[in-house]
Design a protein around this motif. Sequence first.
Motif, PDB file in Angstrom:
ATOM      1  N   GLY A  72       0.864  -1.157   0.000  1.00 52.07           N
ATOM      2  CA  GLY A  72       0.000   0.000   0.000  1.00 52.07           C
ATOM      3  C   GLY A  72       0.904   1.211   0.000  1.00 52.07           C
ATOM      4  O   GLY A  72       2.104   1.113  -0.245  1.00 52.07           O
ATOM      5  N   THR A 109      -3.746  -2.463   0.404  1.00 50.25           N
ATOM      6  CA  THR A 109      -4.308  -2.932  -0.852  1.00 50.25           C
ATOM      7  C   THR A 109      -5.689  -3.531  -0.628  1.00 50.25           C
ATOM      8  O   THR A 109      -6.084  -3.834   0.504  1.00 50.25           O
ATOM      9  CB  THR A 109      -3.375  -3.965  -1.503  1.00 50.25           C
ATOM     10  OG1 THR A 109      -3.144  -5.018  -0.581  1.00 50.25           O
ATOM     11  CG2 THR A 109      -2.051  -3.332  -1.888  1.00 50.25           C
ATOM     12  N   LEU A 110      -6.428  -3.700  -1.702  1.00 52.59           N
ATOM     13  CA  LEU A 110      -7.803  -4.172  -1.675  1.00 52.59           C
ATOM     14  C   LEU A 110      -7.943  -5.478  -0.895  1.00 52.59           C
ATOM     15  O   LEU A 110      -7.164  -6.412  -1.085  1.00 52.59           O
ATOM     16  CB  LEU A 110      -8.282  -4.388  -3.115  1.00 52.59           C
ATOM     17  CG  LEU A 110      -9.750  -4.719  -3.296  1.00 52.59           C
ATOM     18  CD1 LEU A 110     -10.597  -3.479  -3.031  1.00 52.59           C
ATOM     19  CD2 LEU A 110      -9.989  -5.220  -4.715  1.00 52.59           C
ATOM     20  N   SER A 144     -12.891   1.451   3.738  1.00 52.88           N
ATOM     21  CA  SER A 144     -13.471   2.429   2.819  1.00 52.88           C
ATOM     22  C   SER A 144     -13.697   1.801   1.444  1.00 52.88           C
ATOM     23  O   SER A 144     -13.164   0.741   1.139  1.00 52.88           O
ATOM     24  CB  SER A 144     -12.550   3.647   2.707  1.00 52.88           C
ATOM     25  OG  SER A 144     -11.291   3.271   2.202  1.00 52.88           O
ATOM     26  N   THR A 159     -15.673  -6.352  -1.249  1.00 50.94           N
ATOM     27  CA  THR A 159     -14.315  -5.812  -1.219  1.00 50.94           C
ATOM     28  C   THR A 159     -14.303  -4.457  -0.519  1.00 50.94           C
ATOM     29  O   THR A 159     -15.325  -3.769  -0.451  1.00 50.94           O
ATOM     30  CB  THR A 159     -13.749  -5.622  -2.647  1.00 50.94           C
ATOM     31  OG1 THR A 159     -14.554  -4.679  -3.344  1.00 50.94           O
ATOM     32  CG2 THR A 159     -13.713  -6.931  -3.406  1.00 50.94           C
ATOM     33  N   TRP A 160     -13.130  -4.094   0.000  1.00 49.66           N
ATOM     34  CA  TRP A 160     -12.939  -2.762   0.553  1.00 49.66           C
ATOM     35  C   TRP A 160     -11.458  -2.419   0.552  1.00 49.66           C
ATOM     36  O   TRP A 160     -10.601  -3.276   0.425  1.00 49.66           O
ATOM     37  CB  TRP A 160     -13.532  -2.619   1.954  1.00 49.66           C
ATOM     38  CG  TRP A 160     -12.875  -3.416   3.039  1.00 49.66           C
ATOM     39  CD1 TRP A 160     -11.857  -3.020   3.862  1.00 49.66           C
ATOM     40  CD2 TRP A 160     -13.202  -4.751   3.445  1.00 49.66           C
ATOM     41  NE1 TRP A 160     -11.531  -4.024   4.745  1.00 49.66           N
ATOM     42  CE2 TRP A 160     -12.344  -5.094   4.506  1.00 49.66           C
ATOM     43  CE3 TRP A 160     -14.147  -5.687   3.008  1.00 49.66           C
ATOM     44  CZ2 TRP A 160     -12.402  -6.332   5.135  1.00 49.66           C
ATOM     45  CZ3 TRP A 160     -14.196  -6.919   3.625  1.00 49.66           C
ATOM     46  CH2 TRP A 160     -13.330  -7.234   4.686  1.00 49.66           C
ATOM     47  N   THR A 161     -11.190  -1.136   0.681  1.00 47.00           N
ATOM     48  CA  THR A 161      -9.820  -0.637   0.772  1.00 47.00           C
ATOM     49  C   THR A 161      -9.597  -0.127   2.185  1.00 47.00           C
ATOM     50  O   THR A 161     -10.258   0.819   2.608  1.00 47.00           O
ATOM     51  CB  THR A 161      -9.587   0.504  -0.237  1.00 47.00           C
ATOM     52  OG1 THR A 161      -9.859   0.004  -1.550  1.00 47.00           O
ATOM     53  CG2 THR A 161      -8.159   1.011  -0.164  1.00 47.00           C
ATOM     54  N   THR A 184      -3.309   3.927   2.456  1.00 44.89           N
ATOM     55  CA  THR A 184      -4.215   2.806   2.260  1.00 44.89           C
ATOM     56  C   THR A 184      -3.441   1.519   2.063  1.00 44.89           C
ATOM     57  O   THR A 184      -2.343   1.512   1.525  1.00 44.89           O
ATOM     58  CB  THR A 184      -5.125   3.033   1.036  1.00 44.89           C
ATOM     59  OG1 THR A 184      -4.316   3.227  -0.119  1.00 44.89           O
ATOM     60  CG2 THR A 184      -6.034   4.227   1.236  1.00 44.89           C
ATOM     61  N   SER A 241     -10.631  -8.625  -0.107  1.00 42.97           N
ATOM     62  CA  SER A 241     -11.825  -9.285  -0.635  1.00 42.97           C
ATOM     63  C   SER A 241     -12.213 -10.435   0.272  1.00 42.97           C
ATOM     64  O   SER A 241     -11.366 -11.236   0.653  1.00 42.97           O
ATOM     65  CB  SER A 241     -11.561  -9.864  -2.033  1.00 42.97           C
ATOM     66  OG  SER A 241     -11.205  -8.869  -2.940  1.00 42.97           O
TER      67      SER A 241
END
Length: 153
Positions: free
Chosen positions: A32, A46-47, A89, A126-128, A44, A49
């Motif tokens: 990130g 990384t994504l 987020s 999914t979220w960040t 942030t 899931s």
Amino acid sequence: MTTTAPSARTGLIATAAQGRAGLSITVGGRYGTIVPGAERASGTLTLVSVTATGGVVGSPVDWTATASSTDFVGPNGTIPKSAVTYTASAIAGNLGGSTSTPTQTLETPKTVVARTGSVWPSETITWTPALRVDYPGGAPVGTYRGTITVSVA
């Protein structure tokens, strides 16, 4: 997730833990971005899931994703895990029944996203993660390393 922070020239490293049967959690990549400032480092990860599979019609697959942190330890001191905040987020997917919690400190494990009544036969949410590490007063300059763990059950 394993995270390296806060240093002026350091990225974030991310991995994930797995929960119960029918649930999996993955991270979109290894790094990130973190940007240090005078009083905190933020950025942030990384994504993330979460995929729920194996449910049967009429039997929802409920799950909860939890985040926790270790203290961030550097060569001349420690930044306590209570100085680490996490926000889920940009949540995406079939969001009916999904909830996320506001920004919170990770001095103890906290629920960050929860899903009730997931869709059969599978679905992915999914979220960040947004991460902030506040420097305690007088923290010496250096590289501090800690671990952010996100798990699903």
